[in-house]
Design an enzyme around this catalytic site. Structure first.
Site, mmCIF file in Angstrom:
data_model
loop_
_atom_site.group_PDB
_atom_site.id
_atom_site.type_symbol
_atom_site.label_atom_id
_atom_site.label_comp_id
_atom_site.label_asym_id
_atom_site.label_seq_id
_atom_site.Cartn_x
_atom_site.Cartn_y
_atom_site.Cartn_z
ATOM 1 N N GLY A 38 0.798 -1.235 0.000
ATOM 2 C CA GLY A 38 0.000 0.000 0.000
ATOM 3 C C GLY A 38 0.824 1.275 0.000
ATOM 4 N N THR A 40 3.257 4.576 0.721
ATOM 5 C CA THR A 40 3.092 5.760 1.568
ATOM 6 C C THR A 40 1.606 5.974 1.846
ATOM 7 O OG1 THR A 40 5.006 6.771 0.486
ATOM 8 C CG2 THR A 40 3.513 8.257 1.656
ATOM 9 N N GLY A 144 7.933 5.612 -5.451
ATOM 10 C CA GLY A 144 7.291 6.684 -4.694
ATOM 11 C C GLY A 144 8.192 7.827 -4.294
ATOM 12 N N SER A 145 7.907 8.379 -3.121
ATOM 13 C CA SER A 145 8.599 9.600 -2.684
ATOM 14 C C SER A 145 8.866 9.552 -1.187
ATOM 15 C CB SER A 145 7.726 10.817 -2.996
ATOM 16 O OG SER A 145 6.506 10.733 -2.283
ATOM 17 N N ILE A 184 -0.280 18.827 3.321
ATOM 18 C CA ILE A 184 0.006 18.107 4.572
ATOM 19 C C ILE A 184 -0.103 19.045 5.769
ATOM 20 C CG2 ILE A 184 1.844 16.958 5.898
ATOM 21 C CD1 ILE A 184 2.699 15.560 3.348
ATOM 22 N N HIS A 445 -32.697 17.371 -5.631
ATOM 23 C CA HIS A 445 -32.925 18.371 -4.585
ATOM 24 C C HIS A 445 -33.387 17.674 -3.310
ATOM 25 C CE1 HIS A 445 -34.072 22.109 -2.702
ATOM 26 N NE2 HIS A 445 -35.209 21.525 -2.334
#
Ligand code: FAD
Ligand code: NAI
Length: 466
Positions: A38, A40, A144-145, A184, A445
Site C-alpha cells: 500500500g 506511503t 514513490g517519494s 500536509i 434536490h
C-alpha cells in the site's frame, strides 16, 4: 524465476499496475521493502491521515455543533491512544485488502529491497540479507517519494516531525508549528488544532496552497484563521533548536528583515516530498533522472532504458495516489499491447480539511498566464438549501468556461463534501462538456451538488437562487 513484469514498490501506483497487468494475462511479481503493501498512501499517508481527520472532526462536532441541533451531550473527552488505535485498524484493514487482491490475482509478492541489476534482472535483498534474482521482460519502477528535508533541521519524529511522526503523536502538542502551508500542513494542522493544539503555520510564499485557485485559497485561509490557525506568510524558518521539551524556532521574513523566535512543543516539517530512488541502481543501469531526482519518462512511461518504465510519485506530475493508480493502469495496458493513457488535464485534487477544498482543471491564474479568455460562474453555499439547513454554508463553487466555446476548463469548490462533489465536473470535463451541459443536467434536490449546477448557470448569469 521469470516474469513478464516485475513492479518495484506496492504503493497505489505499483499494486494497481500489478493487478491490471495480471488481469491482462501478464505473469507478474511485485517487490516491496515494507512489511505491508500500500506504500506511503495506505501506511503513512492518505489513509491514516483521513482516519485522524475523520475522528478529530467528530470530536469537534460533538464539542461544538450538537447543542445547536438540540442534542445534549456532555463535553467529549479525548482518549488519544484509542484514536490512534482506530487509525491503525483502518490502515491494517486497507493494507490487508491489498495483500488479498495481490493473492487473488496470482501475483507473486517478494518482501525486500529491489535493485535493478541489469535491464531484465531485479535483485531482491531480504531483511536477513538473502538475495533472490528475478528475470523479467519488463520492470516498472513505482518506488514513490519521501519527505523533503528542511536544510539544517534534523527530523527526530518526536519534537521535529515529518507527516509520519505527526500521525503518531502520543500527546496533543500545546503549540504546534507547521512549516509549509501545503496540503500536509493544513490537513495535519487541522487534526491537532481540533484536538486542542494552538497551530502556527509558517509559509515561504505570500499565500497558502500554491497551485490551487488564488480566490479559493484566500477565502479558505480566512476560514482556517476563524478556526484558530495563525498564519505567518512570506516567512521562513531559519533555525530549530531542540530543547529538553519542545523547540525554539527562529522565523525570518522571506524577503529578509528582523527575525523572531517562538517556543513550541512540536515542529511539523511539511515543505513537499522528493522522489525516492535510493539503492535502486538507476545510474548503473543507465536510467536517466532529472535535476529534481525524478525518473525521466516519455508519454508512454518508458525510461531511457528499453524494458524499464516508471510511474507515480517517482516521476513528474502531481504527487497524488489516484494519479499514480491511473499511470499504473496505463502502463500495464501499454505492456499488454493496449492503448493505455492518462489525461493529465483532468486530475482532481482534494484537501480533506473542514471545509474541504477540491479542484479539477485550470485555475484562473493558469488561464490568464496562457492568455485564454474565460468566463466564470460562482455560487455560494449560503444560497443552497441543503447547506443552509445543515448550517454548513461556508464556501462556494466556481465554474470556469472557455469564453468562446463554453467548454469547462476548471471547477473549484470550497465547502463541506467538496471532495465528493468534484467528480461530476471531472466526468463532464473528460467528455469535453460545456457549462451549459452541466447547467442543463438535472440535479437532485436538496443536495449540495445543486450548487455546481447553479455555478454553471451563473456562467451565463442565470443562476436561479441568487
Ligand atoms: P508510494 O505510495 O510512496 O509507494 C512506494 C513504495 O515503494 C513504498 O511502499 C516503498 O516502501 C517501496 N519501495 C521504495 N523503494 C523500494 C525498493 N528499492 N524496493 C522495494 N520497495 C521499494 N495523495 C492523495 O491522492 N490523497 C491523499 O489524501 C493523500 N494524503 C497524503 C497524506 C500524507 C501524510 C502523505 C505523506 C501523502 C499523501 N498523499 C495523498 C500522497 C500519496 O501518498 C502519494 O501520491 C502516493 O502514495 C504515491 O504512490 P506511489 O505508488 O507512487 O508511491
Ligand atoms: P506541498 O508541496 O503541498 O506544500 C509545501 C508548502 O511548503 C508549499 O506551500 C511551499 O511553498 C512551502 N515551503 C517550501 N519550502 C518552505 C520553507 N523553507 N519554509 C516555509 N514554507 C516552505 O507539500 P506537502 O504539504 O509537504 O505535501 C507533499 C505532497 O503530498 C504534495 O505534493 C501533495 O500532493 C501530497 N499530499 C496530498 C494530499 C491530498 O491529496 N489530500 C494530502 C497530503 C499530501
Amino acid at each position: 524465476m521469470s516474469y513478464d513484469l516485475v513492479v518495484i514498490g506496492t504503493g497505489p501506483g505499483g499494486y494497481v499496475c500489478a493487478i491490471r497487468a495480471a488481469q491482462l494475462g501478464l505473469k507478474t511479481a511485485v517487490v516491496e521493502k515494507r512489511k505491508t503493501h500500500g506504500g506511503t498512501c495506505l501506511n503513512v499517508g492518505c489513509i491514516p491521515s483521513k482516519a485522524l481527520l475523520h475522528a478529530s472532526h467528530m470530536f469537534e462536532e460533538a464539542s461544538h455543533d450538537f447543542a445547536k441541533m438540540g442534542i445534549g451531550v456532555s463535553a467529549p473527552t479525548l482518549d488519544l491512544a484509542r484514536m490512534q488505535a482506530f487509525k491503525q485498524e483502518g490502515v491494517d484493514g486497507n493494507t490487508k485488502g491489498v495483500e488479498f487482491l495481490l493473492k487473488k490475482n496470482k501475483i507473486d509478492a517478494f518482501n525486500g529491497t529491489g535493485r535493478i541489476a541489469a535491464p531484465g534482472t531485479v535483485e531482491v535483498k531480504a531483511e536477513d540479507g538473502s538475495v533472490t534474482t528475478l528475470e523479467t521482460k519488463n520492470i516498472v519502477i513505482a518506488t514513490g517519494s519521501d519527505v523533503a528535508p528542511l536544510p539544517g533541521v534534523t527530523i527526530d519524529e518526536k519534537v521535529v516531525v515529518s507527516s509520519t511522526g505527526a500521525l503518531e503523536l502520543a500527546q496533543v502538542p500545546g503549540k504546534l508549528l507547521v512549516v509549509g502551508a501545503g496540503v500536509i500542513g493544513l490537513e495535519l494542522g487541522s487534526v491537532w488544532r481540533r484536538l486542542g493544539s494552538e497551530v502556527v503555520v509558517v509559509e515561504f510564499l505570500d499565500r497558502i496552497l500554491p497551485g490551487m485557485d488564488g480566490e479559493v485559497a484566500k477565502q479558505f485561509q480566512r476560514m482556517l484563521a476563524k478556526q484558530g490557525f495563525t498564519f505567518k506568510l512570506g516567512s521562513k524558518v531559519t533555525r530549530v533548536e531542540q530543547g529538553k521539551k519542545g523547540a525554539t524556532v527562529t522565523i525570518e521574513p522571506a524577503a529578509g528583515g528582523e527575525d523572531e523566535t517562538l517556543e513550541v512543543d512540536v515542529v511539523l516539517v511539511a515543505i513537499g516530498r522528493v522522489p525516492y530512488t535510493n539503492g535502486l541502481g538507476l545510474a548503473e543501469a543507465g536510467v536517466e533522472t532529472d535535476n529534481r531526482g525524478r525518473v525521466v519518462v516519455d508519454g508512454h512511461f518508458r525510461t531511457s532504458v528499453p524494458g524499464i518504465y516508471a510511474i507515480g510519485d517517482v516521476i513528474a506530475g502531481p504527487m497524488l495516489a489516484h494519479k499514480a493508480e491511473d499511470e499504473g493502469v496505463a502502463v500495464a495496458e501499454i505492456l499488454a499491447g493496449k492503448a493505455g493513457h492518462v489525461n493529465y488535464d483532468v486530475i482532481p485534487g482534494v484537501v480533506y480539511t473542514f471545509p474541504e477544498v477540491a479542484a479539477v482543471g485550470k485555475t484562473e491564474e493558469e488561464l490568464k498566464e496562457a492568455g485564454i479568455a474565460y468566463t466564470v460562474g460562482k455560487f455560494p453555499f449560503t444560497a443552497n438549501g441543503r447547506a443552509k439547513v445543515n448550517q454548513q454554508a461556508e464556501g462556494f463553487v466556481k465554474v470556469i468556461a472557455d469564453a468562446k466555446t463554453d467548454r469547462v476548463l476548471g471547477v473549484h469548490i470550497v465547502g463541506a463534501e467538496a471532495g465528493e462533489m468534484i467528480h461530476e465536473a471531472a466526468v463532464l470535463m473528460e467528455f469535453g462538456g460545456s457549462s451549459e451541459d452541466l447547467a442543463r443536467t438535472c440535479h437532485a434536490h436538496p443536495t449540495r451538488s445543486e450548487a455546481v449546477k447553479e455555478a454553471a448557470l451563473a456562467v451565463e448569469k442565470r443562476a436561479i437562487h441568487m
